[in-house]
Scaffold this motif. Structure first.
Motif, PDB file in Angstrom:
ATOM      1  N   ALA A 103      13.636   4.664  -0.496  1.00  0.00           N
ATOM      2  CA  ALA A 103      13.948   4.164  -1.947  1.00  0.00           C
ATOM      3  C   ALA A 103      13.473   2.523  -1.600  1.00  0.00           C
ATOM      4  O   ALA A 103      12.680   1.910  -2.415  1.00  0.00           O
ATOM      5  CB  ALA A 103      15.328   4.249  -2.377  1.00  0.00           C
ATOM      6  N   VAL A 104      13.956   1.981  -0.680  1.00  0.00           N
ATOM      7  CA  VAL A 104      13.491   0.559  -0.280  1.00  0.00           C
ATOM      8  C   VAL A 104      12.346   0.453  -0.005  1.00  0.00           C
ATOM      9  O   VAL A 104      11.478  -0.520  -0.729  1.00  0.00           O
ATOM     10  CB  VAL A 104      14.512  -0.066   0.948  1.00  0.00           C
ATOM     11  CG1 VAL A 104      13.967  -1.460   1.365  1.00  0.00           C
ATOM     12  CG2 VAL A 104      15.908  -0.049   0.623  1.00  0.00           C
ATOM     13  N   ALA A 105      11.513   1.172   0.702  1.00  0.00           N
ATOM     14  CA  ALA A 105      10.024   1.268   0.598  1.00  0.00           C
ATOM     15  C   ALA A 105       9.138   1.320  -0.415  1.00  0.00           C
ATOM     16  O   ALA A 105       8.257   0.740  -0.584  1.00  0.00           O
ATOM     17  CB  ALA A 105       9.574   2.267   2.159  1.00  0.00           C
ATOM     18  N   LYS A 106       9.736   2.084  -1.409  1.00  0.00           N
ATOM     19  CA  LYS A 106       8.963   2.377  -2.627  1.00  0.00           C
ATOM     20  C   LYS A 106       9.533   1.307  -3.792  1.00  0.00           C
ATOM     21  O   LYS A 106       9.114   1.651  -4.990  1.00  0.00           O
ATOM     22  CB  LYS A 106       9.251   3.839  -2.840  1.00  0.00           C
ATOM     23  CG  LYS A 106       8.669   4.833  -2.243  1.00  0.00           C
ATOM     24  CD  LYS A 106       8.719   6.156  -2.547  1.00  0.00           C
ATOM     25  CE  LYS A 106       7.958   6.927  -1.766  1.00  0.00           C
ATOM     26  NZ  LYS A 106       7.865   8.372  -2.059  1.00  0.00           N
ATOM     27  N   ARG A 107      10.398   0.515  -3.298  1.00  0.00           N
ATOM     28  CA  ARG A 107      11.043  -0.447  -4.305  1.00  0.00           C
ATOM     29  C   ARG A 107      11.445   0.146  -5.610  1.00  0.00           C
ATOM     30  O   ARG A 107      11.410  -0.342  -6.742  1.00  0.00           O
ATOM     31  CB  ARG A 107       9.954  -1.584  -4.472  1.00  0.00           C
ATOM     32  CG  ARG A 107       9.462  -2.213  -3.457  1.00  0.00           C
ATOM     33  CD  ARG A 107       8.209  -3.208  -3.677  1.00  0.00           C
ATOM     34  NE  ARG A 107       8.404  -4.238  -2.926  1.00  0.00           N
ATOM     35  CZ  ARG A 107       8.743  -5.628  -3.439  1.00  0.00           C
ATOM     36  NH1 ARG A 107       8.461  -5.681  -4.458  1.00  0.00           N
ATOM     37  NH2 ARG A 107       9.134  -6.566  -2.305  1.00  0.00           N
ATOM     38  N   SER A 108      12.485   1.098  -5.337  1.00  0.00           N
ATOM     39  CA  SER A 108      13.161   1.799  -6.415  1.00  0.00           C
ATOM     40  C   SER A 108      13.872   0.915  -7.414  1.00  0.00           C
ATOM     41  O   SER A 108      14.514   0.283  -6.714  1.00  0.00           O
ATOM     42  CB  SER A 108      13.921   2.938  -5.818  1.00  0.00           C
ATOM     43  OG  SER A 108      14.673   3.582  -6.886  1.00  0.00           O
ATOM     44  N   GLY A 154       5.157  18.584  -8.895  1.00  0.00           N
ATOM     45  CA  GLY A 154       4.549  17.347  -9.028  1.00  0.00           C
ATOM     46  C   GLY A 154       5.408  16.445  -9.688  1.00  0.00           C
ATOM     47  O   GLY A 154       4.821  15.486  -9.996  1.00  0.00           O
ATOM     48  N   ILE A 155       6.485  16.767 -10.012  1.00  0.00           N
ATOM     49  CA  ILE A 155       7.379  15.761 -10.595  1.00  0.00           C
ATOM     50  C   ILE A 155       8.187  14.915  -9.791  1.00  0.00           C
ATOM     51  O   ILE A 155       8.648  15.276  -8.834  1.00  0.00           O
ATOM     52  CB  ILE A 155       8.566  16.749 -11.421  1.00  0.00           C
ATOM     53  CG1 ILE A 155       7.758  17.578 -12.296  1.00  0.00           C
ATOM     54  CG2 ILE A 155       9.550  15.824 -12.209  1.00  0.00           C
ATOM     55  CD1 ILE A 155       8.958  18.659 -13.034  1.00  0.00           C
ATOM     56  N   TYR A 156       8.131  13.549 -10.105  1.00  0.00           N
ATOM     57  CA  TYR A 156       8.674  12.575  -9.586  1.00  0.00           C
ATOM     58  C   TYR A 156      10.442  12.713  -9.464  1.00  0.00           C
ATOM     59  O   TYR A 156      10.802  12.671 -10.510  1.00  0.00           O
ATOM     60  CB  TYR A 156       8.093  10.939  -9.842  1.00  0.00           C
ATOM     61  CG  TYR A 156       8.914  10.056  -9.146  1.00  0.00           C
ATOM     62  CD1 TYR A 156       8.484   9.680  -8.082  1.00  0.00           C
ATOM     63  CD2 TYR A 156      10.166   9.405  -9.617  1.00  0.00           C
ATOM     64  CE1 TYR A 156       9.151   8.504  -7.293  1.00  0.00           C
ATOM     65  CE2 TYR A 156      10.733   8.437  -9.139  1.00  0.00           C
ATOM     66  CZ  TYR A 156      10.274   7.985  -7.650  1.00  0.00           C
ATOM     67  OH  TYR A 156      10.903   6.833  -7.136  1.00  0.00           O
ATOM     68  N   THR A 157      10.569  12.591  -8.289  1.00  0.00           N
ATOM     69  CA  THR A 157      12.222  12.558  -7.770  1.00  0.00           C
ATOM     70  C   THR A 157      12.478  11.404  -7.292  1.00  0.00           C
ATOM     71  O   THR A 157      11.991  10.823  -6.031  1.00  0.00           O
ATOM     72  CB  THR A 157      12.567  13.788  -7.255  1.00  0.00           C
ATOM     73  OG1 THR A 157      12.083  14.873  -7.937  1.00  0.00           O
ATOM     74  CG2 THR A 157      13.962  13.722  -7.069  1.00  0.00           C
ATOM     75  N   CYS A 158      13.481  10.578  -7.744  1.00  0.00           N
ATOM     76  CA  CYS A 158      13.735   9.163  -7.490  1.00  0.00           C
ATOM     77  C   CYS A 158      14.326   9.408  -5.906  1.00  0.00           C
ATOM     78  O   CYS A 158      15.409  10.213  -5.852  1.00  0.00           O
ATOM     79  CB  CYS A 158      14.516   8.464  -8.102  1.00  0.00           C
ATOM     80  SG  CYS A 158      15.354   6.836  -7.566  1.00  0.00           S
ATOM     81  N   PRO A 159      13.788   8.519  -4.828  1.00  0.00           N
ATOM     82  CA  PRO A 159      14.729   8.790  -3.653  1.00  0.00           C
ATOM     83  C   PRO A 159      15.973   8.366  -3.698  1.00  0.00           C
ATOM     84  O   PRO A 159      17.074   8.904  -2.934  1.00  0.00           O
ATOM     85  CB  PRO A 159      13.887   8.133  -2.535  1.00  0.00           C
ATOM     86  CG  PRO A 159      12.956   7.258  -3.516  1.00  0.00           C
ATOM     87  CD  PRO A 159      12.950   7.859  -4.740  1.00  0.00           C
ATOM     88  N   MET A 171       8.906  10.163  -3.839  1.00  0.00           N
ATOM     89  CA  MET A 171       9.199  11.505  -3.401  1.00  0.00           C
ATOM     90  C   MET A 171       8.912  12.179  -4.564  1.00  0.00           C
ATOM     91  O   MET A 171       9.157  12.153  -5.618  1.00  0.00           O
ATOM     92  CB  MET A 171      10.540  11.624  -3.309  1.00  0.00           C
ATOM     93  CG  MET A 171      11.183  12.922  -2.971  1.00  0.00           C
ATOM     94  SD  MET A 171      12.703  13.058  -2.411  1.00  0.00           S
ATOM     95  CE  MET A 171      12.873  14.745  -1.577  1.00  0.00           C
ATOM     96  N   LYS A 172       8.094  13.478  -4.485  1.00  0.00           N
ATOM     97  CA  LYS A 172       7.636  14.338  -5.467  1.00  0.00           C
ATOM     98  C   LYS A 172       8.399  15.559  -5.304  1.00  0.00           C
ATOM     99  O   LYS A 172       8.612  16.208  -4.089  1.00  0.00           O
ATOM    100  CB  LYS A 172       6.095  14.721  -5.024  1.00  0.00           C
ATOM    101  CG  LYS A 172       4.993  13.529  -5.668  1.00  0.00           C
ATOM    102  CD  LYS A 172       4.906  13.786  -6.804  1.00  0.00           C
ATOM    103  CE  LYS A 172       3.647  12.563  -6.946  1.00  0.00           C
ATOM    104  NZ  LYS A 172       3.175  12.728  -8.320  1.00  0.00           N
ATOM    105  N   GLY A 173       9.242  15.987  -6.447  1.00  0.00           N
ATOM    106  CA  GLY A 173       9.732  17.159  -6.722  1.00  0.00           C
ATOM    107  C   GLY A 173       9.000  18.234  -6.814  1.00  0.00           C
ATOM    108  O   GLY A 173       7.612  18.257  -6.600  1.00  0.00           O
ATOM    109  N   GLY A 174       9.408  19.252  -7.241  1.00  0.00           N
ATOM    110  CA  GLY A 174       8.429  20.831  -7.559  1.00  0.00           C
ATOM    111  C   GLY A 174       7.490  20.558  -8.707  1.00  0.00           C
ATOM    112  O   GLY A 174       7.864  19.756  -9.454  1.00  0.00           O
TER     113      GLY A 174
END
Length: 79
Positions: free
Chosen positions: A34-39, A6-11, A1-4
């Motif tokens: 988060a599961v799909a992205k293997r957080s 272009g900063i990554y934000t952990c789902p 997930m991208k925050g404002g």
């Protein structure tokens, strides 16, 4: 997930924030993301006190199974 900006934000962390606002549906959507992205935060999924309100939800149990943190999986781990 991208925050404002272009900063990554952990789902996973975003899910915890949405739960604090009372939005279970958005939180569950983000946990699935988060599961799909293997957080890497998913190692806390079973015991994170912020997620306790989801423990009775069948969709949360399904998430635990998907990431290998359900009761059956835990019982099979060698100690």
């Amino acid at each position: 997930m991208k925050g404002g900006a272009g900063i990554y934000t952990c789902p996973y962390e975003s899910a915890a924030a949405w739960l604090s606002l009372g939005d279970r549906e958005r939180a569950l959507d983000l946990l699935n993301e988060a599961v799909a992205k293997r957080s890497n935060c998913l190692i806390f999924l079973r015991n994170d006190p912020r997620l306790k309100v989801l423990h009775e939800d069948a969709r949360f149990a399904a998430l635990l199974t998907r990431v290998g943190l359900d009761d059956t999986a835990l019982a099979s781990y060698k100690r």
